[in-house]
Structures are given as structure tokens and as C-alpha cells.
Design a protein around this motif. Structure first.
Motif, PDB file in Angstrom:
ATOM      1  N   PHE A   1       0.823  -1.207   0.000  1.00 26.31           N
ATOM      2  CA  PHE A   1       0.000   0.000   0.000  1.00 26.31           C
ATOM      3  C   PHE A   1       0.862   1.264   0.000  1.00 26.31           C
ATOM      4  N   VAL A   2       1.979   1.228   0.716  1.00 27.09           N
ATOM      5  CA  VAL A   2       2.887   2.380   0.739  1.00 27.09           C
ATOM      6  C   VAL A   2       3.309   2.737  -0.680  1.00 27.09           C
ATOM      7  N   TYR A   3       3.653   1.725  -1.472  1.00 25.44           N
ATOM      8  CA  TYR A   3       4.130   1.984  -2.832  1.00 25.44           C
ATOM      9  C   TYR A   3       2.994   2.263  -3.801  1.00 25.44           C
ATOM     10  N   ILE A   4       1.827   1.679  -3.565  1.00 23.81           N
ATOM     11  CA  ILE A   4       0.665   2.046  -4.381  1.00 23.81           C
ATOM     12  C   ILE A   4       0.370   3.533  -4.223  1.00 23.81           C
ATOM     13  N   LEU A   5       0.327   3.982  -2.974  1.00 26.04           N
ATOM     14  CA  LEU A   5       0.019   5.386  -2.703  1.00 26.04           C
ATOM     15  C   LEU A   5       1.091   6.315  -3.262  1.00 26.04           C
ATOM     16  N   MET A   6       2.363   5.971  -3.048  1.00 30.89           N
ATOM     17  CA  MET A   6       3.450   6.824  -3.527  1.00 30.89           C
ATOM     18  C   MET A   6       3.434   6.954  -5.041  1.00 30.89           C
ATOM     19  N   VAL A   7       3.318   5.827  -5.723  1.00 36.96           N
ATOM     20  CA  VAL A   7       3.370   5.844  -7.184  1.00 36.96           C
ATOM     21  C   VAL A   7       2.169   6.574  -7.764  1.00 36.96           C
ATOM     22  N   VAL A   8       0.975   6.263  -7.280  1.00 36.00           N
ATOM     23  CA  VAL A   8      -0.237   6.912  -7.788  1.00 36.00           C
ATOM     24  C   VAL A   8      -0.203   8.416  -7.528  1.00 36.00           C
ATOM     25  N   ALA A   9       0.214   8.815  -6.329  1.00 36.58           N
ATOM     26  CA  ALA A   9       0.243  10.238  -5.978  1.00 36.58           C
ATOM     27  C   ALA A   9       1.248  11.008  -6.834  1.00 36.58           C
ATOM     28  N   VAL A  10       2.436  10.428  -7.021  1.00 38.25           N
ATOM     29  CA  VAL A  10       3.470  11.107  -7.816  1.00 38.25           C
ATOM     30  C   VAL A  10       3.033  11.241  -9.276  1.00 38.25           C
ATOM     31  N   VAL A  11       2.521  10.156  -9.825  1.00 37.43           N
ATOM     32  CA  VAL A  11       2.089  10.185 -11.229  1.00 37.43           C
ATOM     33  C   VAL A  11       0.919  11.146 -11.414  1.00 37.43           C
ATOM     34  N   ASP A  12       0.006  11.168 -10.456  1.00 36.80           N
ATOM     35  CA  ASP A  12      -1.132  12.084 -10.548  1.00 36.80           C
ATOM     36  C   ASP A  12      -0.674  13.536 -10.470  1.00 36.80           C
ATOM     37  N   LEU A  13       0.316  13.799  -9.634  1.00 28.96           N
ATOM     38  CA  LEU A  13       0.858  15.155  -9.530  1.00 28.96           C
ATOM     39  C   LEU A  13       1.513  15.573 -10.848  1.00 28.96           C
ATOM     40  N   VAL A  14       2.279  14.663 -11.449  1.00 33.93           N
ATOM     41  CA  VAL A  14       2.920  14.953 -12.736  1.00 33.93           C
ATOM     42  C   VAL A  14       1.861  15.202 -13.801  1.00 33.93           C
ATOM     43  N   ARG A  15       0.773  14.425 -13.774  1.00 33.86           N
ATOM     44  CA  ARG A  15      -0.332  14.603 -14.730  1.00 33.86           C
ATOM     45  C   ARG A  15      -0.921  16.004 -14.626  1.00 33.86           C
ATOM     46  N   LEU A  16      -1.157  16.460 -13.389  1.00 33.96           N
ATOM     47  CA  LEU A  16      -1.744  17.788 -13.183  1.00 33.96           C
ATOM     48  C   LEU A  16      -0.816  18.896 -13.672  1.00 33.96           C
ATOM     49  N   ILE A  17       0.480  18.708 -13.431  1.00 32.15           N
ATOM     50  CA  ILE A  17       1.455  19.713 -13.871  1.00 32.15           C
ATOM     51  C   ILE A  17       1.493  19.789 -15.397  1.00 32.15           C
ATOM     52  N   LEU A  18       1.546  18.617 -16.037  1.00 30.59           N
ATOM     53  CA  LEU A  18       1.594  18.586 -17.502  1.00 30.59           C
ATOM     54  C   LEU A  18       0.301  19.132 -18.120  1.00 30.59           C
ATOM     55  N   LYS A  19      -0.818  18.870 -17.469  1.00 29.42           N
ATOM     56  CA  LYS A  19      -2.109  19.276 -18.036  1.00 29.42           C
ATOM     57  C   LYS A  19      -2.377  20.769 -17.863  1.00 29.42           C
ATOM     58  N   TYR A  20      -2.153  21.284 -16.666  1.00 27.07           N
ATOM     59  CA  TYR A  20      -2.587  22.655 -16.384  1.00 27.07           C
ATOM     60  C   TYR A  20      -1.475  23.703 -16.493  1.00 27.07           C
ATOM     61  N   ILE A  21      -0.236  23.267 -16.443  1.00 29.55           N
ATOM     62  CA  ILE A  21       0.873  24.232 -16.564  1.00 29.55           C
ATOM     63  C   ILE A  21       1.479  24.191 -17.960  1.00 29.55           C
ATOM     64  N   PHE A  22       1.740  22.967 -18.448  1.00 29.10           N
ATOM     65  CA  PHE A  22       2.375  22.851 -19.771  1.00 29.10           C
ATOM     66  C   PHE A  22       1.364  22.575 -20.877  1.00 29.10           C
ATOM     67  N   HIS A  23       0.109  22.304 -20.506  1.00 27.53           N
ATOM     68  CA  HIS A  23      -0.968  22.075 -21.475  1.00 27.53           C
ATOM     69  C   HIS A  23      -0.582  21.008 -22.504  1.00 27.53           C
ATOM     70  N   ALA A  24       0.000  19.925 -22.017  1.00 25.74           N
ATOM     71  CA  ALA A  24       0.444  18.841 -22.900  1.00 25.74           C
ATOM     72  C   ALA A  24      -0.768  18.165 -23.538  1.00 25.74           C
ATOM     73  N   PRO A  25      -0.831  18.083 -24.866  1.00 23.25           N
ATOM     74  CA  PRO A  25      -2.019  17.538 -25.534  1.00 23.25           C
ATOM     75  C   PRO A  25      -2.204  16.033 -25.342  1.00 23.25           C
ATOM     76  N   PHE A  26      -1.115  15.292 -25.087  1.00 25.39           N
ATOM     77  CA  PHE A  26      -1.209  13.836 -25.000  1.00 25.39           C
ATOM     78  C   PHE A  26      -1.774  13.348 -23.663  1.00 25.39           C
ATOM     79  N   ILE A  27      -1.917  14.258 -22.680  1.00 22.06           N
ATOM     80  CA  ILE A  27      -2.364  13.856 -21.349  1.00 22.06           C
ATOM     81  C   ILE A  27      -3.774  13.259 -21.386  1.00 22.06           C
ATOM     82  N   GLY A  28      -4.640  13.786 -22.209  1.00 21.66           N
ATOM     83  CA  GLY A  28      -6.017  13.313 -22.243  1.00 21.66           C
ATOM     84  C   GLY A  28      -6.241  12.099 -23.114  1.00 21.66           C
TER      85      GLY A  28
END
Length: 396
Positions: free
Chosen positions: A79-106
Motif C-alpha cells: 500500500f505504501v508503494y501504491i500510494l506513492m506511485v499513484v500520488a506522484v504520477v497524478d501530480l505529474v499529470r496535473l502539472i503537464l495538463k494545467y501548466i504545460f498544457h500537454a495535448p497527450f495527457i487526455g
């Protein structure tokens, strides 16, 4: 009380994790979009996520209790690694989507590939951590004590700690440990606490375990001190539930050590062959619940002949300055597990002067082992199960 406040947070975190799991699986295949699958998946996840609680509450039948304990310990690490991996990847997704507006995110393909990568990473880390526990490493140290010992130029000391014999650690790990110890051909073996894991009944084969530990070979014997987990204390996800002094005491633990040929030193010292001392100190946490007090390092050494080497066992690496000032030459500790699993191994040094390894304090040598067992999550990532082989040389 803290457990009650954290329970809602644990539920919310699991809801967040399960939500992303279901979304990813649904994107992979239509089968995972069916209500039957989702209900089955959530049901299984709930069983896994609540195994720590159900294992704590359900005592009988004993077989079910033990199974739930095992499931809970394995899930906790994963569970520790599920939470860490999901949280980090989700944070990267938000950064790419709302700051860099990366088209491939969706894009669906991006979501599927990312989820597959996360799944493989979590499985790899968890599998490695579970298997790595069983690999017992020998860490070697060379120290010099500036004292002359008649008829002895050197001494081989093996340090062992944190075996945590119980649900996770049993006879198989004990055999590995004894094999590693005997390979070092030690003069003396010192066990610096946490031999048990808070519950004597958690040991499935105590008589067989005793016989295995009897197989430790050393010239001057095996000595031990208590650790903070060497008592009977209910624990749920790291939280302890206080009881009465009589509840904490389990005489079977001390009887176990006697039967296994291990000499317990509980705020006591022993002179070995008129050559050197071994001192075992009461644990900093355990004594408050069981013994009520413990002696200072100075009190433990004041009656000793300090022209002779003094080997000190203290489970937690605390009061190093006081221990060195008391004339101790070699201070042996455990307790920290070196953080046990990543990222604990990166932050554990913030809490201890010497969290693992070697430290010289004045003329005293302090060695802290990461331990030969595990507590809580049934895995090690970024740390090792170990014994320490210490070659001590004596000079005038």
C-alpha cells in the motif's frame, strides 16, 4: 486515540487509490467496466485493506487470525508503494495538463501505458522487498580498543538485533541467521533487543525456533538485552493499546531465552573469563511499562574494572554521550531498522545521531545494526537484513 482520528484519512486515501485503479482498468478493456467486476474488485480490495483491523479483532480460529495478520503485513508494505506511485504520477499529470498544457495527457493510450508502468513498478518493488527480507547480509567492522587484555589480542563479536520473531519472522529466517553467525566463528554473540514481536503466541513453532537458536556456536556464549517490542502489547498499524503491567509481562519470553541458551542481561553486567565485560541495559521504552526504572550508563559501569574492555548492549542508540563518558568501549544497538523500506531509509538519519552503521564517540565505538528481521510491512526496500561481524583488536 490517534488511530481513531487517522481512520477516516485512511479510508479517504484508499478511496482515492481505488478510484484511479478502476478508471485505469476500465480504460484497458470493456470487461473491467462491468458492474460484476467492479463489485468483485472493490470487495477483494476491502478485505486486503482491512486485514490489519480484522486480524487485530479476530483471534479465533487461530488459523484465520494468522492468515489475516500475514495479509495485513504484506498489504501494508504494498500500500505504501501504491500510494506513492499513484500520488506522484497524478501530480505529474496535473502539472503537464494545467501548466504545460500537454495535448497527450487526455489520450486513452497515454492513460493505459502510464497505468501499466505504475502497476509493474508497484509489483516489482513489492516483490523485491518481500524476497529481499530473506537475504541476510554480513556487515563487517574493525575496531581498536586501547586496552591490554592478558592472553587476548583480539575478539570476534557478532551483533544481532531486531529478529522480531512472530507472524512474519520464524524458523526459516532463524536458520539463515544462525548459519550466517556460525560462518563468522564468533567469540561472543550479542543480541541487542527486539527478539520478539510484541506477542509470544505469534510464534508458530516456538520449540523448533529454540532448537535452531541453540545451534549458535560461540566461544563465550550468547548474551541479550530486551528491546521495546519484547513484551506483550497489542499493536494495530503501529499504534499501541496500553494495558496493565501484568498484561505486558509474558514470562514465556524469558523462559524461551533460557531454553535457547541465551543469557539475558537486564540492567546487569557479566565478566567474561576475567577478560572483558558485557553489559545489557534495560530498554528506554520497555522499562516504563514493565520495570519502572533503569540505571544510567554510569551506574551500570561504576563498579566495573575499567581497565578491562566494556561491551555495552542498549537496544535504542540513545544517550551516546553519556554512554561514552561512562567508560564504555563498544556500544551495540539496533531498533532503527535503517528505515526498513524506502523512503524511510532516507529520513531515518534525521531522528538519530547514528541511525545505522558506525560512529566513534570519544574513545567509544558505537555500532547500530539494521536488524535481521522486520516489523510491520513484510518487506525491505533500500535496506538489508543483516548481522554485524565486529573484529576487535586490543592494544596497550
Amino acid at each position: 486515540m490517534a488511530a481513531l482520528f487517522l481512520a477516516p484519512l485512511y479510508i479517504l486515501i484508499n478511496f482515492y487509490v481505488v478510484r484511479w485503479m478502476i478508471r485505469w482498468m476500465s480504460a484497458c478493456h470493456r470487461l473491467f467496466q462491468t458492474m460484476a467486476f467492479r463489485v468483485s474488485f472493490v470487495g477483494i480490495y476491502i478485505i486486503l485493506a482491512t486485514a490489519l483491523l480484522t486480524g487485530f479483532l479476530i483471534k479465533k480460529p487461530a488459523a484465520l487470525h494468522r492468515i489475516l495478520k500475514h495479509i495485513g503485513n504484506y498489504f501494508l508494505g504494498t500500500f505504501v508503494y501504491i500510494l506513492m506511485v499513484v500520488a506522484v504520477v497524478d501530480l505529474v499529470r496535473l502539472i503537464l495538463k494545467y501548466i504545460f498544457h500537454a495535448p497527450f495527457i487526455g489520450q486513452r493510450s497515454t492513460f493505459v501505458v502510464t497505468g501499466l508502468f505504475c502497476t509493474l513498478l508497484i509489483i516489482s518493488l513489492s516483490t523485491y522487498g518481500i524476497l529481499h527480507v530473506t537475504h541476510v547480509k554480513t556487515t563487517s567492522y574493525n575496531v581498536n580498543i586501547a586496552k591490554k587484555v592478558n592472553g587476548m589480542d583480539s575478539l570476534k563479536v557478532v551483533l544481532l538485533a531486531d529478529t522480531h520473531f512472530g507472524y512474519s519472522m520464524g524458523t526459516s529466517q532463524a536458520r539463515r541467521i544462525v548459519e550466517k553467525i556460525n560462518a563468522e566463528d564468533p567469540d561472543v554473540v550479542c543480541i541487542a533487543g527486539d527478539i520478539f514481536d510484541n506477542e509470544y503466541d505469534a510464534i508458530s513453532k516456538p520449540d523448533e525456533l529454540k532448537d535452531i537458536l541453540k545451534g549458535i556456536k560461540s566461544r563465550y556464549g550468547v548474551y541479550a538485552c530486551w528491546g521495546n517490542h519484547d513484551l506483550n502489547e497489542p499493536i494495530l498499524a503501529g499504534f499501541t493499546f496500553n494495558g496493565k503491567e501484568d498484561d505486558y509481562n509474558d514470562p514465556r519470553m524469558e523462559e524461551f531465552l533460557k531454553d535457547a541458551g541465551i543469557c539475558l542481561l537486564n540492567d546487569e553486567s557479566v565478566l567474561i573469563d576475567d577478560k572483558f565485560y558485557i553489559v545489557g541495559r534495560r530498554d528506554a521504552s520497555r522499562y516504563e511499562k514493565v520495570e519502572g526504572s533503569r540505571q544510567t550508563p554510569a551506574q551500570l559501569t561504576q563498579s566495573l574494572d575499567q581497565s578491562k574492555p566494556i561491551i555495552f548492549m542498549d537496544h535504542q542508540p540513545k544517550e551516546l554521550e553519556e554512554t561514552a563518558a561512562a567508560g564504555v568501549d563498544l556500544d551495540l544497538c539496533g531498533h532503527t531498522h535503517d528505515g526498513q523500506i524506502f523512503p524511510g531509509n532516507l529520513i531515518i538519519h534525521l531522528f538519530w545521531e547514528n541511525s545505522c552503521g558506525y560512529l566513534q564517540k570519544g574513545s567509544m565505538h558505537n555500532i547500530v545494526t539494521s536488524g535481521a528481521g522486520i516489523w510491520g510491512p513484510n518487506m525491505r526496500v533500500g535496506t538489508d537484513s543483516e548481522i554485524c561481524s565486529i573484529s576487535v583488536s586490543f592494544t596497550d
